[in-house]
Design a protein around this motif. Structure first.
Motif, PDB file in Angstrom:
ATOM      1  N   PHE A 194       0.863  -1.175   0.000  1.00 32.54           N
ATOM      2  CA  PHE A 194       0.000   0.000   0.000  1.00 32.54           C
ATOM      3  C   PHE A 194       0.899   1.223   0.000  1.00 32.54           C
ATOM      4  O   PHE A 194       1.928   1.252   0.665  1.00 32.54           O
ATOM      5  N   THR A 195       0.503   2.211  -0.775  1.00 37.53           N
ATOM      6  CA  THR A 195       1.273   3.452  -0.758  1.00 37.53           C
ATOM      7  C   THR A 195       0.331   4.646  -0.830  1.00 37.53           C
ATOM      8  O   THR A 195      -0.737   4.572  -1.439  1.00 37.53           O
ATOM      9  N   ALA A 196       0.695   5.712  -0.156  1.00 36.87           N
ATOM     10  CA  ALA A 196      -0.119   6.936  -0.200  1.00 36.87           C
ATOM     11  C   ALA A 196       0.810   8.110   0.013  1.00 36.87           C
ATOM     12  O   ALA A 196       1.795   8.006   0.753  1.00 36.87           O
ATOM     13  N   GLY A 197       0.498   9.209  -0.625  1.00 34.23           N
ATOM     14  CA  GLY A 197       1.369  10.354  -0.459  1.00 34.23           C
ATOM     15  C   GLY A 197       0.703  11.652  -0.833  1.00 34.23           C
ATOM     16  O   GLY A 197      -0.375  11.674  -1.455  1.00 34.23           O
ATOM     17  N   ALA A 198       1.335  12.726  -0.420  1.00 29.57           N
ATOM     18  CA  ALA A 198       0.824  14.055  -0.750  1.00 29.57           C
ATOM     19  C   ALA A 198       2.005  14.965  -1.015  1.00 29.57           C
ATOM     20  O   ALA A 198       3.057  14.839  -0.390  1.00 29.57           O
ATOM     21  N   LYS A 199       1.811  15.838  -1.985  1.00 29.20           N
ATOM     22  CA  LYS A 199       2.853  16.819  -2.265  1.00 29.20           C
ATOM     23  C   LYS A 199       2.206  18.197  -2.319  1.00 29.20           C
ATOM     24  O   LYS A 199       1.130  18.360  -2.898  1.00 29.20           O
ATOM     25  N   TYR A 200       2.852  19.160  -1.688  1.00 30.07           N
ATOM     26  CA  TYR A 200       2.352  20.522  -1.727  1.00 30.07           C
ATOM     27  C   TYR A 200       3.392  21.408  -2.385  1.00 30.07           C
ATOM     28  O   TYR A 200       4.575  21.364  -2.044  1.00 30.07           O
ATOM     29  N   LEU A 201       2.930  22.182  -3.370  1.00 31.21           N
ATOM     30  CA  LEU A 201       3.833  23.076  -4.084  1.00 31.21           C
ATOM     31  C   LEU A 201       3.588  24.470  -3.534  1.00 31.21           C
ATOM     32  O   LEU A 201       2.533  25.056  -3.773  1.00 31.21           O
ATOM     33  N   PHE A 202       4.536  24.970  -2.762  1.00 32.17           N
ATOM     34  CA  PHE A 202       4.327  26.259  -2.108  1.00 32.17           C
ATOM     35  C   PHE A 202       4.245  27.373  -3.133  1.00 32.17           C
ATOM     36  O   PHE A 202       3.349  28.189  -3.130  1.00 32.17           O
ATOM     37  N   ASP A 203       5.206  27.431  -4.015  1.00 29.76           N
ATOM     38  CA  ASP A 203       5.227  28.436  -5.083  1.00 29.76           C
ATOM     39  C   ASP A 203       6.213  27.916  -6.111  1.00 29.76           C
ATOM     40  O   ASP A 203       6.488  26.733  -6.153  1.00 29.76           O
ATOM     41  N   ASP A 204       6.794  28.789  -6.864  1.00 28.74           N
ATOM     42  CA  ASP A 204       7.759  28.333  -7.855  1.00 28.74           C
ATOM     43  C   ASP A 204       9.015  27.752  -7.226  1.00 28.74           C
ATOM     44  O   ASP A 204       9.792  27.076  -7.884  1.00 28.74           O
ATOM     45  N   HIS A 205       9.220  28.053  -5.965  1.00 27.36           N
ATOM     46  CA  HIS A 205      10.535  27.754  -5.395  1.00 27.36           C
ATOM     47  C   HIS A 205      10.612  26.513  -4.531  1.00 27.36           C
ATOM     48  O   HIS A 205      11.655  25.903  -4.426  1.00 27.36           O
TER      49      HIS A 205
END
Lengths: 821, 186
Positions: A533-544
């Motif tokens: 099982f795999t789960a994940g999240a990614k958050y892109l704050f801005d360009d940087h």
């Protein structure tokens, strides 16, 4: 040493800040293929307002500097794509990655993606090795190329057998997927290197966790995806020839790749490689019998349209590898003698000949693939593969047996898989797949040596589903689930004394078939249910900045070596025993990746924790006396393991303005180009592994490592690059004490009790490498001159099984000529 | 499009056929270790009294298995006597048993037997040589001195350094046999 490096870095940083400008905004990014994320080199980015065209480099990146704030029109093109126009506002330094869609007109042709990670649609921790790096390893092994990635190290036997270690795990815990085909080449053995020619790879992606569910759920260490050249639907014939020669080993490698693409969709690809090396040299002596000879061929024939396609591929890999003569020993006394003497017991003159002990390995792979895209739904792909792996190992034998293999195993594997991709929804992508594997292992009975791995028949059936959801521009969420049923049915002869000594006559009487002499034929059968099982999240704050967290949990069934090993291991003078009652391993891993791209600095920090229940490891259980003398006995055992660590990498580029050779037609004023002057790259990795049941360090954990590289671009003359790099490997201070005592007769006949120190780790070492590369003839021809281990440093590597017998390799001067056509 | 469908069907058929054809039901045959040395026999015969024969014997019938070798000595050696020694290396795990000493003698240049006694009064001379004139050690002469108890180590090295100074440490090579006999001289 450290202070010097820090001062050097500080100097370069201060130098860089001296050229700040008013209009100094930077627009940069990467141009990749929409389908396979491979970087597109030589893509043209025309900036209308500047009337200038920029070109992406071999890793797909482009860099436009000295922009004033404002709006810009870009027109982006690649040689087999239509031109795409887009406009952007630049108010600050900006990273803009673009995915180009090839050869179609029903999908959008340019998709602007916000994140800067290699694998833009996933939360997993992954690193890609680009073509340029792979090319520079044309004369080395796949394992060597992989160890350029932070968090990946190598488990070696000498210099030719190189196995990748991902976050401290190797062998069956790391899946190697070659062009969609999971490599089955007896990877359970410590001295078995992957049978893959590194030159067939166009790019390599390393996924540091069990999140690549499509290729199996049991890769609790990681998955290595080797990708071939991209298919172009244009009438094109391209390829390259690389010739490489090296002083250490006095040999080299020749490799060529030819790709023929037709607009009709037909294509042919071929890669041929031949490599021949003699004995390597340590700084002070010849490493006798470490030569090797390898031949490899990869052929592909296919038809590819956007909507459908099919391909037939055949790969062949054949290698003969010498094993250091001095590492073949008779018993524990010989090992003590070798460890105490500090240099190999046998040093002969240099030769290209390969004698016993040696390995001869052949691998054949046949692959059939067909896919179809369904408008408004997605893609369906069917794969069939057949792999045949033969491994022969030759020991030093006497009489009629001299020259006969001691081990001769045929492993035949077939796979069928059906894979579906549903990408019709704007924000959500689904992947589903089912696959089936059949594997037959048949050791040759004419070796005159009892089988190390028995005859077995294994079957595995699995299914997976995964989903990627992009709720907004700033979020990527993904999750997946996989189940496999694995069944192994073996036929094995045990020594009756061993069968009873291990208590199997009580525990597994149902496996007994009959007794023959002092051996007993048994039929062990096991079933395993494996979940992942795999789960994940990614958050892109801005360009940087972006931050990702990925959880993966996976099961791995014990491999045939862990179940069935039974006998003497010549390289370490140990008796290794498998264990029939092993359960599946269960891993829980959390990977966190923080990635930043600030101005000229690009960095990534990846801390992780991996908790493994029922981790299988070899531990010493006692000493057995035979006619040959005394041997320590190691048996597989399951404990709970706790691994954590951190990988960090950073790249910093210094740019300067240079007067262009072109003149501005309008004003006759000179134009200035911004060119890369210096690139600094640094990689650090640290791992901490503990047996949490006994609170002991885990064996064979890579020591902390720090690699730095400085590249001076266009040094002195145009297209001349100068590189200097160093690799600092610290001493591993955490290791289990597996030392044991044996009684050894001295020259007076007295039995002296000696401690066999197989546990202590080698000292830290620092290797320096330097190189020059020069490109000419419109950059189609390139010459690389590299000196590895510049100062001929003597060192031993904890993760090299040869370390008990000899120093590692000394200085090596390599010359490589690359011609692209 | 139609050809596409057909080729998928053909591929699937090929795949299924080849999987179906791969089951193997060959019986698994037993492998008896051919180079295994289970037995070391050192026979010492008194030069002046042919009935004074002492046999040192070590038998490890399960080879690399868990059982330790069984060591027997038929009796003590006489003090101040000279014995002719012959060593034999046998593989008794197969029937008929194999005499590996023959291979050792055939490849005499690549072998040497070492005898090391803790009783310094016992002196051992190798009387046979290989084709280069270097000692082999299958045939020996044992000269005993005063009474006492000691340990005799018999070591067979494969591919040792030859010539050497007669010590194990200078010989190198791989140990194929390493057996310790506790014996008496009376």
């Amino acid at each position: 040493m450290f202070t010097k490096q820090l001062v050097a870095i500080a100097l370069f940083i201060s130098f860089c800040y001296t050229n700040a400008q008013d209009c100094d905004l930077v627009l940069k990014g990467k141009i990749i293929d929409f389908h396979d994320s491979q970087p597109l080199s030589l893509a043209q980015i025309y900036v209308v307002q500047l009337q200038k065209t920029y070109t992406s480099t071999s890793d797909g990146s482009y860099f436009i500097s000295d922009l004033c704030p404002g709006s810009y029109e870009l027109s982006v093109s690649h040689f087999d794509c239509e031109v795409k126009k887009l406009s952007i506002d630049v108010t600050e330094n900006k990273t803009l990655n673009m995915a180009l869609e090839h050869h179609v007109n029903d999908l959008e042709q340019v998709k602007v993606i916000a994140d800067v990670h290699d694998n833009h649609a996933s939360t997993q921790s992954s690193t890609r090795i680009n073509k340029e790096t792979i090319v520079s390893y044309s004369g080395a092994t796949l394992g060597d190329a992989l160890s350029t990635v932070a968090g990946v190290s190598s488990l070696k036997t000498g210099n030719s057998v190189v196995k990748p270690i991902v976050h401290g795990l190797y062998g069956s815990r790391v899946a190697i997927v070659n062009d969609g085909l999971r490599q089955q080449d007896q990877e359970w053995g410590i001295e078995h290197a992957p049978n893959i020619d590194v030159n067939t790879a166009s790019s390599i992606q390393v996924i540091k966790g069990a999140s690549a569910l499509r290729y199996g759920g049991d890769a609790i260490g990681g998955t290595i995806l080797i990708e071939p050249n991209r298919i172009i639907s244009n009438d094109t014939l391209n390829g390259h020839v690389i010739l490489q020669g090296q002083t250490n080993g006095r040999g080299g490698t020749a490799t060529t790749t030819v790709n023929n693409y037709r607009q009709s969709g037909w294509y042919q690809q071929a890669t041929l490689t031949y490599k021949k090396l003699g004995d390597y040299d340590a700084p002070n002596y010849v490493l006798s019998n470490t030569g090797s000879e390898t031949a490899a061929a990869n052929l592909a024939l296919g038809f590819k349209k956007f909507e459908y396609g099919a391909s037939l591929k055949y790969s062949f890999y054949n290698t003969e590898l010498g094993i250091l003569r001095a590492s073949h020993i008779g018993n524990a006394s010989d090992l003590v003698r070798s460890i105490n003497s500090g240099q190999p017991s046998i040093i002969n003159d240099f030769t290209h000949d390969i004698n016993v002990p040696k390995q001869e390995v052949a691998h054949h792979g046949l692959q059939l693939n067909a896919f179809k895209r369904f408008t408004g739904l997605g893609k369906l792909s069917l794969d069939y593969s057949f792999q045949f792996n033969n491994r022969k190992e030759f020991d030093i034998r006497r009489g009629d047996n001299a020259g006969r293999a001691s081990l001769d195993i045929n492993l035949q594997t077939q796979n069928v898989s059906l894979y579906g991709l549903i990408d019709r929804f704007e924000k959500t992508t689904y992947e589903v797949g089912i696959d089936y594997m059949n594997q037959v292992n048949s050791p040759d009975s004419s070796t005159g040596v009892r089988r190390l791995i028995p005859d077995y028949n294994a079957n595995k059936a699995g299914a997976f589903v995964s989903v990627t959801h992009l709720p907004s521009e700033n979020w990527i969420l993904d999750a997946g689930l996989r189940y496999d049923f694995y069944k192994i049915d073996a036929e094995k002869f045990y020594l009756q004394s061993r069968w009873e000594n291990l208590g199997y006559d009580q525990q597994f009487p149902e496996f007994e078939i009959n007794e023959q002499g002092n051996q007993i034929l048994t039929n062990p059968k096991f079933n395993y249910h494996l979940f992942a099982f795999t789960a994940g999240a990614k958050y892109l704050f801005d360009d940087h900045y972006d931050l990702a967290i990925n959880l993966s949990t996976a099961n791995r069934a014990p491999n045939p070596s862990e179940l069935f090993s039974d006998g003497l291991h010549h390289a370490l003078a140990t008796i290794e025993l498998g264990r029939l009652d092993l359960k599946k391993e269960q891993s829980f891993k959390i990977n966190t990746t923080l990635h930043g791209n600030v101005g000229k600095l690009d960095f990534e920090i990846n801390p992780y924790v991996n908790l493994i229940n029922d981790y299988v490891q070899l531990i010493p259980t006692g000493l057995e006396i035979t006619t040959r003398g005394a041997f320590p006995v190691y048996q597989y055992e399951q404990i709970d393991a706790r691994l954590y660590g951190i990988d960090a990498s950073a790249t910093y580029d210094f740019w300067i303005k240079k007067k262009s050779v072109d003149m501005n037609v309008n004003s006759n004023e000179p134009i200035y180009d911004t060119v890369k002057l210096i690139s600094l790259n640094s990689n650090f990795s640290y791992i901490h592994g503990t047996d949490s049941n006994n609170d002991l360090p885990l064996i064979d954990m890579p020591p902390a490592q720090w690699q730095n590289q400085l590249t001076w671009h266009n040094a002195i003359v145009q297209n001349l690059d100068f590189k200097i790099s160093n690799q600092l490997v610290f001493k591993q201070n955490r290791f289990p004490d597996n030392n044991y005592e044996v009684s050894i007769p001295n020259d007076q006949g007295e039995l002296i009790t000696s401690i066999v120190d197989i546990s202590s780790t080698p000292d830290s070492y620092n290797l320096w490498n330097a190189g020059l590369s020069y490109a000419f003839a419109k950059a189609n021809t390139k010459i690389n001159l590299t000196i590895n281990n510049l100062f001929n440093t003597e060192y031993r590597n904890y993760l090299n099984r040869q370390r008990f017998y000899a120093d590692d390799v000394g200085r090596d001067i390599q010359l490589q000529i690359l011609y692209n056509f | 499009m139609k050809t596409m469908k057909n080729s998928i069907q053909i591929l699937a058929a090929v795949a299924l056929l080849s999987i179906a054809s791969c089951s193997d039901d060959d019986g698994v045959t037993i492998i008896n270790e051919e180079e295994l040395i289970t037995t070391v026999e050192l026979e010492l015969t008194n030069q002046t009294d042919g009935t004074d024969v002492v046999l040192f014997k070590s038998v490890d019938s399960d080879g690399d298995g868990p059982n330790a070798p069984v060591i027997t000595i038929t009796g003590p050696l006489n003090a101040n006597a000279t014995y002719d020694g012959t060593v034999r290396f046998l593989n008794e795990s197969i029937a008929p048993s194999e005499n590996i000493t023959e291979e050792v003698i055939e490849e005499a240049n690549e072998h040497e037997v070492f005898y090391i006694s803790t009783l310094s009064d016992v002196s051992i001379a190798k009387i046979d040589v290989d084709s280069n004139g270097n000692p082999l050690g299958v045939q020996t002469t044992f000269q005993t001195g005063a009474i006492g108890t000691g340990v005799l180590n018999v070591v067979l090295r494969h591919e040792p350094t030859k010539p050497n100074d007669g010590t194990l440490s200078s010989a190198g090579g791989e140990s194929d046999v390493e057996v310790a006999f506790t014996f008496e001289v009376e």
